[in-house]
Design an enzyme around this catalytic site. Structure first.
Site, PDB file in Angstrom:
ATOM      1  N   CYS A  47      -1.238  75.969  35.000  1.00 47.11           N
ATOM      2  CA  CYS A  47      -1.363  75.001  36.080  1.00 47.11           C
ATOM      3  C   CYS A  47      -0.170  75.112  37.032  1.00 47.11           C
ATOM      4  CB  CYS A  47      -1.546  73.586  35.523  1.00 47.11           C
ATOM      5  SG  CYS A  47      -2.136  72.409  36.779  1.00 47.11           S
ATOM      6  N   HIS A  53      -6.369  74.541  32.759  1.00 48.17           N
ATOM      7  CA  HIS A  53      -5.690  74.199  31.510  1.00 48.17           C
ATOM      8  C   HIS A  53      -6.471  74.755  30.316  1.00 48.17           C
ATOM      9  CE1 HIS A  53      -2.675  71.261  33.010  1.00 48.17           C
ATOM     10  NE2 HIS A  53      -3.551  71.102  33.990  1.00 48.17           N
ATOM     11  N   GLU A  90      -5.605  74.682  27.306  1.00 46.41           N
ATOM     12  CA  GLU A  90      -5.432  73.764  26.170  1.00 46.41           C
ATOM     13  C   GLU A  90      -6.372  72.566  26.257  1.00 46.41           C
ATOM     14  OE1 GLU A  90      -2.822  71.852  29.273  1.00 46.41           O
ATOM     15  OE2 GLU A  90      -3.496  73.885  28.771  1.00 46.41           O
TER      16      GLU A  90
END
Length: 205
Positions: free
Chosen positions: A79, A183, A185
């Site tokens: 990001c 992202h 994650e």
């Protein structure tokens, strides 16, 4: 060991938890020696380009990140961690980024009715089927949270793109450096697979 570089970014713990979930040895740190000794490093990011660069400078992390990247060991930016690899951003015109790549960080246009910031799932047009995208299905959906986007000067570094009011260069890859605007994650099993691919790169697989 993978070092998650700590400069106070909001998504550090989610990155840490995701890497631990897939079995990685992870250390959240801002210690120069620990970062430089790590086998892989992750620069996460949520927040303002200018404020983050100020914080990184105050902690001495800017030079550590550049030194780590120059070492040739695997590096992943996430990001804002992607945007910081470029010289500057429209968000903070006076701030100087890391300057690893050339390109423009531009405000997402707001004249087309799209909500800014862009928060949600978008599909990726993957340009490079290696690196973190090895074994990833075509047009996967991943999770974005951003108001600014990358337009890379050199199209050869662009690993994936998406569309949100403009063509967004959503991932870059060159040599030991990988970075994503989205992202991983927070992108479900697909994102975890991308992080596992990064871990495999760190481990020489």
């Amino acid at each position: 060991m993978i070092a998650v570089i700590d400069y106070g970014a909001g998504n550090i713990q989610s990155v840490n938890k995701a890497l631990k979930h897939i079995g990685c040895d992870v250390c959240v740190t801002r210690d120069k020696d620990v970062i430089l000794k790590a086998d892989g490093a992750v620069l996460p990011g949520v927040g303002s380009f200018g404020d983050t660069m100020d914080t990184m400078n105050s902690y001495g992390i800017k030079n550590t990140v550049i030194e780590y990247i120059d070492s040739g060991k695997p590096f992943l930016g996430i990001c804002l961690g992607l945007q910081l690899l470029f010289p500057k951003s429209e968000e903070s015109p006076e701030a100087k980024g890391l300057g690893i790549f050339e390109g423009d960080i531009i405000k997402i246009p707001s004249d087309n009715g799209l909500k800014i910031p862009h928060i949600g799932w978008n599909s990726l047009d993957i340009k490079k089927k290696d690196g973190i995208f090895r074994g990833i299905e075509d047009n996967p959906y991943v999770y974005f949270v951003h108001s600014y986007y990358l337009k890379a000067k050199d199209s050869a570094i662009v690993a994936a793109q998406t569309q949100y009011g403009a063509v967004v260069d959503a991932a870059v890859e060159r040599d030991n450096i990988i970075a994503t605007q989205f992202h991983p994650e927070k992108s479900g099993e697909t994102g975890l697979k991308m992080l596992k691919n990064f871990a495999d790169i760190v481990n020489g697989r």
